[in-house]
Every structure is written in structure tokens, then in C-alpha cells.
Design a protein around this motif. Sequence first.
Motif, mmCIF file in Angstrom:
data_model
loop_
_atom_site.group_PDB
_atom_site.id
_atom_site.type_symbol
_atom_site.label_atom_id
_atom_site.label_comp_id
_atom_site.label_asym_id
_atom_site.label_seq_id
_atom_site.Cartn_x
_atom_site.Cartn_y
_atom_site.Cartn_z
ATOM 1 N N GLU A 223 0.827 -1.210 0.000
ATOM 2 C CA GLU A 223 0.000 0.000 0.000
ATOM 3 C C GLU A 223 0.863 1.262 0.000
ATOM 4 O O GLU A 223 0.562 2.237 -0.702
ATOM 5 C CB GLU A 223 -0.933 -0.025 1.214
ATOM 6 N N GLU A 274 1.127 -9.661 -5.189
ATOM 7 C CA GLU A 274 -0.123 -9.403 -4.467
ATOM 8 C C GLU A 274 -1.054 -8.494 -5.276
ATOM 9 O O GLU A 274 -0.604 -7.616 -6.008
ATOM 10 C CB GLU A 274 0.174 -8.736 -3.113
ATOM 11 N N ASN A 275 -2.339 -8.739 -5.117
ATOM 12 C CA ASN A 275 -3.339 -7.824 -5.651
ATOM 13 C C ASN A 275 -3.602 -6.714 -4.638
ATOM 14 O O ASN A 275 -3.291 -6.850 -3.447
ATOM 15 C CB ASN A 275 -4.636 -8.573 -5.965
ATOM 16 N N THR A 277 -6.326 -4.545 -2.578
ATOM 17 C CA THR A 277 -7.713 -4.528 -2.102
ATOM 18 C C THR A 277 -8.077 -3.093 -1.729
ATOM 19 O O THR A 277 -7.464 -2.498 -0.826
ATOM 20 C CB THR A 277 -7.885 -5.438 -0.883
#
Length: 703
Positions: A223, A274-275, A277
Motif C-alpha cells: 500500500e 499481491e493484488n 484490495t
Amino acid sequence: MEEKLKIYLTKFWKWISPYLIQLKNHFIRIWRKFHIGKILILLGLIISLFATISLYIYAKVEDVEDLKAGIEQVTTVYDRNEEEAGTLYSQRGSYVSIKEMSPELINAVIATEDTRFYKHKGFDIIGIGRAAVQYVLKGGQISGGGSTITQQLAKNSFLTLDQTLIRKLKELFLSIEIEKEYTKDEILEMYFNKSYFGNGVWGVEDAAHKYFGKSAAELNLAESATLVGMLKGPSNYNPIDDMEKAIGRRNIVLDLMVNNETITRDTAVAVQQENLTLVDNYQESNGYKYPYYFDAVISEAIKHGFTEEEILGGGYKIYTSLDQTYQQEMDQVYEKDGYFEDASDGTLLQSASIMLDSKTGGVLAVIGGRGEHSFRGYNRATQSTLQPGSVLKPLSIYTPALEKNYDLDSILPDEEGLKFGEDNYSVSNATNQYLGEVPLYKAVADSLNVPAVWLLNEIGLNAGIKSLSKFGIKVTNEEDKNLSAIALGGMDKGVSPLDIASAYTGLANGGIRSKGYFITKIVDSTGAVVVDNEKPKQNRATSPEVAEKMTSLLIGVFTNGTGERNKPAGYTIAGKTGSTQLTFENEYNGTKDQWTVGYTPDIVLTTWMGFDHTDEEHHMTTSSAALGVGPLFKAQMEQLLPQTPLTAFETKSAETLVAEENPQEDWKEDIKESVDNLKEKINDGVSTLKEKTSGWLNGVFGN
């Protein structure tokens, strides 16, 4: 032909060559004799020194020491009681300290934007060298790159976004000053809080909530890298608008972190798989409580020399003449759609209202329109140019007439077919009824057109134009210098409700007209007063005696004139109604613009109603202001007046004053009215008897 041309050129070259050699040798002798090379070098050094000194001074005079305070503080608006009324939109989010940011966020931004951040003093000589090469290759245009985090902060805080060498040099000198004033952590803190992250979000804290539903302190590596990646282009790399680009940019940031040895290659590879979210729990704080008022505050601040960006992002305290109680009361009235007859296709019937302090001209409350508000959009109360209709008559006709010794009961002609001026202008009354002659007070109360035009023609068109000027309405358009425009308000270049309200302060305040204003003073983030507007801008529009007579005439508008049905229950006000005609035929005898102005010694309220674009499908079907804008005006007054000081007028209606001065004539008038009423009842009775008798006879003898 070509051979001949070559021969001529060869001969010319042989002829001129000796002269060119002599000129060259002469130039070399002069160059050496007068040391021109050294002089040019010296001039270059002097220019460089001058430029350096100028840039140094520029950097010194900028408020670098107030940079953090400006970012931390919002621009706050205060009302006339110096109570906080709200905050302005600004390029900032919720301010958080660097201790409230994820360490991954710090590592990511240093690896991506400025790997030598903790080593340099505001600028990176390697980055400058790279930018210089680009400057040469791009033909004098800076294409980006070479800026440290400190320089980016300087650019975002003090400079425009143009890509020029001068801007780059200013950025460099400002960054040096910033480094002197703040620690590295403070610079990073300001940088993150000042940065834009797309979708209307400023600052890393709000960005974290907008994209990931958490605080900046809770961001993980993926993030953090995503948010830092967005700094290159928030519109292109945010995951809401383009997830694929956002992930691609995130992965580049992770690779840069590997290169900067803040994470391992294995960690980067794992995170790159990773995706993302997305969770949006961002809630914009709505400090923009009174949108049309705050819009006008920003516009007025710009007239005082600020830019929009400066006033929004400068952390100022703006003190205004706003009264929050009045504004809230006005807002509540406008929320009731029953006062507005919208068009059949859903187009909103528009309206604007503005309320001024009679003594100072300070704007107490304002409504700029109906429907969804857009930031600094069209404010009909302050920016419109509307035909004023008959609300102009007291200012352009009756005030200058009283100044020329006409009186409340002066007799004026009211006949059909009268012609005026060199062009034989003719006008009719709105009711198409004529009384032959009327006292002046009745002409005002009933807003009769023929007596008004006759009177303006008598005192002179220029007298009306001059009077309007004293009330703050300048007639500069030559096409408006005619009887129709000045007497009946049929102007090509119109006025705003603010213009009309400001003008009527000249009648409400004993002849002293005050220019309407919003801001009383502006204080910067250091506490210094940078705008002082507490003294009203006033001029004498007419004498106190004439202003009092005009008030008595305009009280009559609401006691027994065109505004009678819209008089606020239990209160005495003065004012005027007005409307403008449609330019096309219609079955309802409708109107284009409708106005009502009302005042007391304490306040002036002006309300307008109409469509933004009038045509056969978009116009008011009511024929007068009493039926359209009138109920809206009355509702506002009945809400607002109880909150005012309720200072009483020092005069009565003109009709009452005339009756008190001429009691015998008043008695005769009462007798005449009683006789007329009796005659009317007798005639009605006779007509009824005839109808009944006729009906009986028909029933007996047939048709």
C-alpha cells in the motif's frame, strides 16, 4: 544560366575577399586592444552575481518560516461576531505528523524520489547535472527530474508549475532556505501532507483512507509503494481509475526500494505478486457550510490581491459580516420547493436573495441560486446582470424629483396615449387602467408607469442617470440612456441583487449609501492583519430629508400598494416591487424577472426570481411580483425580522402623512369612497334583480 551565375559569384567573391580579410584583421586588433573577451567574461560574472543575489533575496523574502504553519492551518471564516463559521476548500487533507506515518512509506518515497535525501542540503548536484543535460537536449525546456524532495516541496508551496530555468533556479534557492529552517523529518512531514493523491484527495492520511480504508500509520509495504507511486501522476496511477497502471507503478517503486537496499529482492518479488484490495472510508470534512457566501468571500479576497490558491491554502483567518442566524433562516426558506414553479421539463426556476446591514453595507446572508452548488460557480446574487424593472423607479425618478421640490402629494398625469421625449416614447400601465391624474404617493405605491415616465421626462433623463450613479448604479451603456431603461428598468446591461441592495441602503440609512461587502479583515498565519476593510465605503446619495420622504413613500408600497399582500405580518417595512416583460406573446401575461426589495433601519433584503434563460417554455406565468417572488420574500422577512433589532422608522406612510396634513380632504375622500361603494352595491343589486326577473319570465313564457 547556371554557368553565368557561377561566374558572377566567383568574380564577386574575388572582389570582396580582400575587404573581408581586412575587416577580420581590424576586428581582431580591436578585440585584443580593448580586451573585449575579458569584458564579456566580466559582464557574464556580473550578471551571474546579480542573478544570484536576486534569487537569494527572493528566497529570503518568501515566508519559508511560516511554511509549516500554513500547511497545518486551514483558512477559516469568521462571522460578524468573530465566531467560527466554517473553513474554505483547500489543497490539504488531514494533517498528520511523520510519527503517524508507516516507515514503509518513508522508505518508499526516499528510494523513489530522492535517494540522497538525508545527505544533501536541499539540492543534489548529480540531479542538477542531469537536469542541465535535459535542458540542452530539449532546447531550453525543463522536462522534469533533478528535483529533491525539498525542491518539490518548495515548488508545491511557493511556485507555479511552469517548466522553465528561472522557476528551477527559484526552486533551488528556496530549498536551501527550507533546509535551514526545518529538519529532514519536518520536510518529509510537510511533503506528504502537501501532496496530491488524485480523486480530490490531498495529504497521505486522507489518501490512505480513500484507497485502503486505514490510517497512514497502518499502511503495509504494498500500500505504501502504491501511494508513493501515485506521486508521479495521481490521475494516471491511482488504483481507482486504473488498477493495472497503479500495480505496474507500485512494482517499479518496489524495485527502486531493492536498489536502495531498504527491502530484499525476495520481499519485493513476493509483494509484486499481491493484488490490491481497495477500501474507501474517506469522509470529506464539510467546513464549507455556507457555499454561496464562502464563494463570494473567495472572489472578494481575489479583488484584494490574493490568488485563489493563496487564499485557500494560506491558513488565513477571514473575518466577514456574515450573520449565521440570518443565513440559516434564509437557507431554510429556500429549501421549500413550494415557493417555486419549475418548468414542465424540470428546469429550475431560479432565485437569489441578499441581505445587507443598512448602516454599513455588510452582507449578512446570501443565496446565489437553487439546485446543486458548484464550487465558485455562478452566484446570481453577486454576478448577474438582470433587468431591474420598477425597483429602479425610487432611485432614478422619485428621489431626484423630491430633490427638485416635488412633494408626496404632487399631482402627476395618468392618461393613456401620452408620448414623451424626442422619439415620442409611449408607455402603458401594467393594469391598462388610468386615473387621469394621481398624487405622487399613489403613483409610487401602485407602481404606475405613465406618471413615472412623465416625471422623469420633466426632471430630465440626465438627472435620473446622475441619481443612479450616486446610488452606485453606473449607466455606462449608451443604449441604456433612454426613458424606458432609466424609468422602467428595461436595461440592456443590468444589475445584480447586490447592486440593488447596496443602492437601497442609501434610503434606509438617511441618504448614506454603503457599498456591499463580505470581508471585514484578513489575518495571516502569523497574526498580521493583511487586509483591513472594517471601514465601510460610503457616499451621500441624497439628503436625510429626501431619504425620509422616500421611505414614507416606500412604506406605502407594503401598506396599500403592489406589495400589500406580501407585507410581513406584524412588521413595518419599506421597499419596492418590480417585474420585467416577456419579449413574446403568452396566454398567462407572464413575466421574465420579478423583484422585491424591502428594508428597515436595520437591514435591506433584495430577492429576485426568474429563469436563467427565458423562452416560451421557461418563464414565469405570474403577471406580477406579488404572486411570484412576493410570497418567497414575505417568508424570508417573517423569518428574519424577529432576529433583527427591530428599530422603528421615524416616519409613517406617505398616504398617512398626507391625510394628517389635509384632514378635510381626507374626510371628503372618505365620503366620495362611501358614495362610490353605495352606487356599486345598488348597481349590483339592480343587475341581480334583472337576471332573476328575466329568468322567471323565461320560465313562464319560454325562450
